[in-house]
Design a protein around this motif. Structure first.
Motif, PDB file in Angstrom:
ATOM      1  N   GLY A 227       0.899  -1.218   0.047  1.00 42.72           N
ATOM      2  CA  GLY A 227       0.133  -0.126  -0.096  1.00 42.72           C
ATOM      3  C   GLY A 227       0.773   1.241  -0.242  1.00 42.72           C
ATOM      4  O   GLY A 227       1.991   1.244  -0.292  1.00 42.72           O
ATOM      5  N   ASP A 228       0.040   2.377   0.358  1.00 39.96           N
ATOM      6  CA  ASP A 228       0.696   3.899   0.365  1.00 39.96           C
ATOM      7  C   ASP A 228       1.994   3.716   1.246  1.00 39.96           C
ATOM      8  O   ASP A 228       3.023   4.565   0.712  1.00 39.96           O
ATOM      9  CB  ASP A 228      -0.228   4.719   0.749  1.00 39.96           C
ATOM     10  CG  ASP A 228      -1.387   4.805  -0.292  1.00 39.96           C
ATOM     11  OD1 ASP A 228      -1.195   4.464  -1.544  1.00 39.96           O
ATOM     12  OD2 ASP A 228      -2.438   5.451   0.104  1.00 39.96           O
ATOM     13  N   LYS A 229       1.890   3.307   2.155  1.00 43.11           N
ATOM     14  CA  LYS A 229       3.049   3.264   3.450  1.00 43.11           C
ATOM     15  C   LYS A 229       4.115   2.492   2.791  1.00 43.11           C
ATOM     16  O   LYS A 229       5.329   3.133   3.107  1.00 43.11           O
ATOM     17  CB  LYS A 229       2.515   2.744   4.565  1.00 43.11           C
ATOM     18  CG  LYS A 229       1.452   3.693   5.543  1.00 43.11           C
ATOM     19  CD  LYS A 229       1.143   3.010   6.637  1.00 43.11           C
ATOM     20  CE  LYS A 229      -0.068   3.965   7.506  1.00 43.11           C
ATOM     21  NZ  LYS A 229      -0.419   3.462   8.563  1.00 43.11           N
ATOM     22  N   LYS A 230       3.910   1.493   2.155  1.00 40.60           N
ATOM     23  CA  LYS A 230       5.208   0.676   1.426  1.00 40.60           C
ATOM     24  C   LYS A 230       5.984   1.479   0.444  1.00 40.60           C
ATOM     25  O   LYS A 230       7.224   1.785   0.253  1.00 40.60           O
ATOM     26  CB  LYS A 230       4.891  -0.749   0.902  1.00 40.60           C
ATOM     27  CG  LYS A 230       5.504  -1.311   0.264  1.00 40.60           C
ATOM     28  CD  LYS A 230       6.772  -1.909   1.179  1.00 40.60           C
ATOM     29  CE  LYS A 230       7.565  -2.824   0.091  1.00 40.60           C
ATOM     30  NZ  LYS A 230       8.821  -3.366   1.005  1.00 40.60           N
ATOM     31  N   GLU A 231       5.000   2.233  -0.378  1.00 41.55           N
ATOM     32  CA  GLU A 231       5.503   3.344  -1.444  1.00 41.55           C
ATOM     33  C   GLU A 231       6.167   4.311  -0.788  1.00 41.55           C
ATOM     34  O   GLU A 231       7.435   4.790  -1.456  1.00 41.55           O
ATOM     35  CB  GLU A 231       4.482   3.802  -2.516  1.00 41.55           C
ATOM     36  CG  GLU A 231       3.762   2.876  -3.018  1.00 41.55           C
ATOM     37  CD  GLU A 231       2.665   3.406  -3.862  1.00 41.55           C
ATOM     38  OE1 GLU A 231       2.395   4.558  -4.057  1.00 41.55           O
ATOM     39  OE2 GLU A 231       1.777   2.416  -4.441  1.00 41.55           O
ATOM     40  N   LEU A 232       5.927   4.866   0.515  1.00 42.19           N
ATOM     41  CA  LEU A 232       6.670   5.796   1.190  1.00 42.19           C
ATOM     42  C   LEU A 232       8.067   5.355   1.524  1.00 42.19           C
ATOM     43  O   LEU A 232       9.035   6.189   1.360  1.00 42.19           O
ATOM     44  CB  LEU A 232       5.847   6.279   2.412  1.00 42.19           C
ATOM     45  CG  LEU A 232       4.733   7.466   2.080  1.00 42.19           C
ATOM     46  CD1 LEU A 232       3.968   7.537   3.489  1.00 42.19           C
ATOM     47  CD2 LEU A 232       5.253   8.707   1.438  1.00 42.19           C
ATOM     48  N   LEU A 233       7.951   4.266   2.079  1.00 45.80           N
ATOM     49  CA  LEU A 233       9.185   3.618   2.266  1.00 45.80           C
ATOM     50  C   LEU A 233      10.108   3.394   1.313  1.00 45.80           C
ATOM     51  O   LEU A 233      11.450   3.473   1.296  1.00 45.80           O
ATOM     52  CB  LEU A 233       8.858   2.248   3.231  1.00 45.80           C
ATOM     53  CG  LEU A 233      10.214   1.564   3.720  1.00 45.80           C
ATOM     54  CD1 LEU A 233      10.608   2.736   4.934  1.00 45.80           C
ATOM     55  CD2 LEU A 233       9.629   0.204   4.413  1.00 45.80           C
ATOM     56  N   GLU A 234       9.709   2.820   0.088  1.00 46.57           N
ATOM     57  CA  GLU A 234      10.552   2.910  -1.100  1.00 46.57           C
ATOM     58  C   GLU A 234      11.000   4.176  -1.481  1.00 46.57           C
ATOM     59  O   GLU A 234      12.020   4.057  -1.983  1.00 46.57           O
ATOM     60  CB  GLU A 234       9.698   2.213  -2.291  1.00 46.57           C
ATOM     61  CG  GLU A 234       9.242   0.873  -2.071  1.00 46.57           C
ATOM     62  CD  GLU A 234      10.472   0.059  -2.001  1.00 46.57           C
ATOM     63  OE1 GLU A 234      11.308   0.280  -2.802  1.00 46.57           O
ATOM     64  OE2 GLU A 234      10.479  -1.209  -1.201  1.00 46.57           O
ATOM     65  N   MET A 235      10.355   5.248  -1.314  1.00 49.87           N
ATOM     66  CA  MET A 235      10.719   6.559  -1.617  1.00 49.87           C
ATOM     67  C   MET A 235      11.948   6.804  -0.844  1.00 49.87           C
ATOM     68  O   MET A 235      12.929   7.338  -1.108  1.00 49.87           O
ATOM     69  CB  MET A 235       9.577   7.529  -1.458  1.00 49.87           C
ATOM     70  CG  MET A 235      10.099   9.105  -1.738  1.00 49.87           C
ATOM     71  SD  MET A 235       8.995  10.410  -1.124  1.00 49.87           S
ATOM     72  CE  MET A 235       7.618   9.901  -1.838  1.00 49.87           C
TER      73      MET A 235
END
Length: 649
Positions: A349-357
Motif C-alpha cells: 500500500g501507500d506506506k510501502k510506497e513511502l518507504l520505497e521513496m
C-alpha cells in the motif's frame, strides 16, 4: 586496583547502564541492560562467538562502571545521554549534532525573536530542529520574516521605550511593527509569535484556517486594511506550501519514514518528515560504526540518538525492518510525545510506497557522500603533490597558485602567448589569459615571453594601486592576484627571460621551467641552474605533466583560432567596394568563390546590393588575377640553363 572478577561477581541483576573505560580512563563504550549482571558478564566470557568489534573493545577495557536504574526505559534514556556526552569509540555514532543549527523562538524575551542557534540552552526558548540542511533553515526564517513583521534586533525594548529612542529602518519599511515605540499591543505581537510556532511545528493548515477566520472577521468589522494584511499572509503561505508534495491520504497523521543504505566504509540514510500528509523535509544522516555492526544495531543506535534530540515525535514511524528493541523504543518515544507512538514495517500500500521513496533517497545520499569523500581525498592528494613540489624546489611559499606560460607561432607568424592558472592543484579556468604578441616580430620565443610577462605584471601592479585607492574592487581586477610559483614551458633560456622581467619590476616570485625530452614529453624541471628529473610514476610528475600539456593546449588553441579567422578572411574583401555585406551577397548568389571568379559582368550585376562600379571592380580583379596566373604558368614551362630544370630566383 580494579578487581575484574570481584566486580563481575557483585553486579546487580537489575536494569541499568554500564560504562567501559580504557587504561587512560577514557569512556570507550556505553550500553544498557535489563540485567546488568547477565549483560556485562557476557563480554568477558569466551570470545570465539564475539564479533570482531566486541573482541577489539574488550581487549581495550581496563575497568567499567555501572549505574542502576528503576526500569529499562530509564536505562535507555540514560544511555542516550551518556553516548551524547562521551561519544565513545566503539558505539555506533550519529554525526555530531552540535554542528547542526536550530531555529529558536526566544520565548525567554518579552518580545520574542526567531533566530538561528547552534546549541540548545536551558532557557524558556522554543527550539525547532536540528536542521541538517542550512539552506532550508535560512529559507524558513526568511519566509517567517516575510509573513510576520517581528523584530530581529537584540535591543532592550523596555529601555528603548523608556529613553524614547527612534525605531530602526525595519519599522519604516514595514518589516517590523516596532514594539520599541511602546505603542503596539504586546498581545498582538505574542499572537504573531504563537502563529509562527504553529507554522514551525508543521501545522500550516491550522494556521491557514486561523488566518481565514481572522480575515473574514476583519472584513465584517470593516477593517479592510487588516483584512488585506491577512489576505497577503494567506497568499504567501499557500504559495510556499503548495510546493510541498502530498504523499499521504491521511492528512491527520504525522509520520517519519526512516531508511538506511550501507556502503563499504560508512552508512547513510534519510528521515522523511511527513506532516499533515505532506512531505515537508528530508533529513540525511551518517552513521560511523565499527566492523561487524548489524543493521539492527545501526538502526537502533540511530533511533536513540536522533529522537533524543527531537522536541516533536510523530505518531507513526515507518521502517524497513523490525528491531529487537522495538517495544522499549516505542515506550520511550511515547513518553516523549505524551501519547502512543507506533513503529511499523509496512508490507503493502501507500506506506510501502513511502518507504520505497525513503530507500531511494538513502541510496542517493550514500552515492553523494561517497563522491564527496572521493573528491575530498583527491584534494588531499593534490595538496600532498604541492607540498612535494615545495620541498623539491626548496621554496618558502606553499605553491597554492601556479601560473604557467607558453608561446605559440608558425615561423614567427600569428605569435601568441598563453597564461594558465592552477590553484590547489586544479585548473582555475576563470583566471586563464591569452595575449597577442605586439612588439616582437619573427620566431623569438624569449622576447615574446618577456613581452607577455611584462604586460601581465604591469597590469597587476596597476590594479593593485587602483584597489588601494578604491577605483576598483577585488572582483574587478583581472591580474590582481600574483602567483606563488611561475612555471614556463621550456628550459633555462625561458626561465632566464622571465626572471629578467621580474627583477626589472622588483617582483620576487620563484620561476622554474618544464623540460621535455627528445620525444617532446615532460622530463623534469629547470630551477636555479639545476635540472630536476621527475619519477614518471609519481603524483608530482602527473601534476607537472598536466600543467605543461594544458598551457601548450591553451596556446595552440588560441593560435589555431587566429589562423582560422585569418584564413576565413575572403579575398573578396580585398576588392575595392566589397565589404562584409556584399561579400555575403556574392556568396549567397553564386554559392562558391570559383563561380564568382568565372562570372560575367552581367552576372555580377544581378547580385543584390551590387552597382555597376563595384561589379566592374570584381570582374577586373579576377581578370587580372587570371592573367598573372597564366604568366606564371608560362614561366614554369620555359627551360632553364641550370641543370635539373631548377628555376633561378
Amino acid at each position: 586496583m580494579f578487581d575484574l572478577k570481584e566486580q563481575l561477581r557483585i553486579l546487580p541483576e537489575r536494569p541499568g547502564v554500564y560504562i567501559m573505560k580504557n587504561i587512560d580512563q577514557e569512556v570507550i563504550y556505553v550500553g544498557k541492560a535489563i540485567s546488568l549482571k547477565n549483560r556485562v558478564r557476557q563480554y568477558f566470557q569466551s570470545s570465539k562467538n564475539h564479533a570482531s568489534k566486541v573482541r577489539a573493545m574488550v581487549s581495550n577495557i581496563n575497568n567499567f562502571e555501572y549505574i542502576v536504574t528503576d526500569s529499562e526505559l530509564e536505562a535507555l534514556i540514560l544511555e542516550c545521554n551518556l553516548i551524547k556526552k562521551y561519544r565513545p569509540k566503539y558505539n555506533v555514532l550519529l554525526r555530531d549534532d552540535k554542528t547542526y543549527p536550530y531555529i529558536k523562538v526566544t520565548l525567554n524575551e518579552e518580545y520574542p525573536r526567531v533566530i538561528k542557534v547552534r546549541k540548545i540552552a536551558k532557557d524558556k526558548g522554543k527550539y525547532f530542529g536540528p536542521y541538517t540542511n542550512i539552506g532550508a533553515l535560512n529559507q524558513t526564517i526568511e519566509i517567517i520574516h516575510q509573513l510576520y513583521p517581528i523584530r530581529n534586533c537584540k535591543k532592550n525594548i523596555a529601555k528603548m521605550i523608556e529613553r524614547k529612542e527612534r525605531p530602526c529602518l525595519n519599522y519604516h519599511i514595514k518589516k517590523c511593527i516596532g514594539p520599541c515605540r511602546g505603542e503596539e499591543s504586546k498581545a498582538e505581537y505574542l499572537q504573531m509569535i504563537q502563529e509562527i510556532i504553529i507554522l514551525l511545528s508543521g501545522k500550516e493548515s491550522g494556521l491557514i484556517k486561523m488566518l481565514n477566520i481572522k480575515m473574514k472577521e476583519a472584513a465584517v468589522d470593516m477593517d479592510f486594511e487588516q483584512a488585506a494584511t491577512y489576505r497577503d499572509q494567506l497568499i504567501a503561505l499557500e504559495s510556499t506550501f503548495e510546493k510541498q508534495k502530498v504523499v499521504s491520504t491521511n492528512p491527520r497523521l504525522d509520520q517519519d519514514i526512516i531508511a538506511m543504505a550501507s556502503g563499504a566504509e560508512f552508512n547513510c540514510g534519510v528521515v522523511l518528515l511527513i506532516r499533515e500528509g505532506k512531505l515537508i523535509h528530508r533529513e540525511p544522516f551518517t552513521l560511523t560504526s565499527n566492523e561487524g555492526e548489524s543493521r539492527d544495531d545501526l538502526l537502533t543506535a540511530f533511533m536513540k540518538q536522533y529522537y533524543n534530540e527531537m522536541d516533536y515525535i510523530p505518531k507513526e514511524i515507518l521502517m524497513e525492518e523490525s528491531l529487537q528493541e522495538e517495544e522499549i523504543l516505542q515506550e520511550w518515544l511515547s513518553s516523549k510525545r505524551g501519547s502512543k507512538v507506533q513503529i511499523k514495517v509496512p508490507l503493502r500500500g501507500d506506506k510501502k510506497e513511502l518507504l520505497e521513496m525513503a530507500k531511494k533517497n538513502a541510496a542517493t545520499t550514500l552515492l553523494q557522500l561517497q563522491s564527496f569523500r572521493k573528491t575530498k581525498a583527491e584534494i588531499k592528494d593534490q595538496r600532498e603533490e604541492l607540498i612535494e613540489l615545495q620541498d623539491l624546489l626548496g621554496i618558502d611559499e606553499f605553491p597554492n597558485r601556479i601560473e604557467s606560460y607558453d608561446i605559440s607561432n608558425i615561423s614567427g607568424l600569428q605569435s601568441v602567448g598563453s597564461m594558465i592558472v592552477f590553484e590547489g592543484g586544479k585548473a582555475k579556468y576563470s583566471d586563464y589569459r591569452r595575449f597577442k604578441i605586439k612588439t616582437i616580430t619573427g620566431p623569438n620565443d624569449y622576447g615574446s615571453l618577456e613581452e607577455i610577462l611584462q604586460r601581465r605584471f604591469s597590469r597587476g601592479l596597476l590594479e593593485t594601486e587602483q584597489l588601494l585607492t578604491g577605483e576598483i574592487s577585488m572582483t574587478e581586477g583581472k591580474f590582481l592576484v600574483f602567483p606563488d610559483l611561475i612555471m614556463v614551458d621550456g628550459g633555462f633560456g625561458q626561465v632566464t627571460s622571465v626572471k629578467k622581467v621580474l627583477e626589472a619590476m622588483n617582483i620576487d616570485i620563484p620561476v622554474c621551467g618544464m623540460i621535455k625530452d627528445d620525444k617532446h614529453k615532460t622530463r623534469g624541471l629547470a630551477y636555479e641552474g639545476r635540472e630536476i628529473i621527475l619519477e614518471k610514476t609519481s603524483p608530482l610528475f602527473r601534476l607537472i605533466y598536466k600543467i605543461q600539456e594544458e598551457v601548450h593546449r591553451f596556446a595552440i588553441t588560441y593560435h589555431k583560432t587566429l589562423r582560422k579567422k585569418n584564413m576565413l578572411h575572403s579575398e573578396l574583401e580585398d576588392i575595392s567596394g566589397v565589404g562584409e555585406a556584399r561579400r555575403k551577397a556574392l556568396m549567397k548568389h553564386f554559392g562558391d568563390i570559383t563561380k564568382i571568379k568565372n562570372a560575367s559582368l552581367e552576372d555580377l550585376m544581378q547580385v543584390e546590393g551590387m552597382n555597376k562600379k563595384v561589379a566592374n571592380s570584381v570582374f577586373e580583379y579576377f581578370v587580372n588575377q587570371k592573367e598573372v596566373q597564366r604568366k606564371e604558368e608560362k614561366i614554369e614551362e620555359t627551360p632553364s640553363n641550370d641543370e635539373g630544370g631548377r628555376i633561378n630566383d
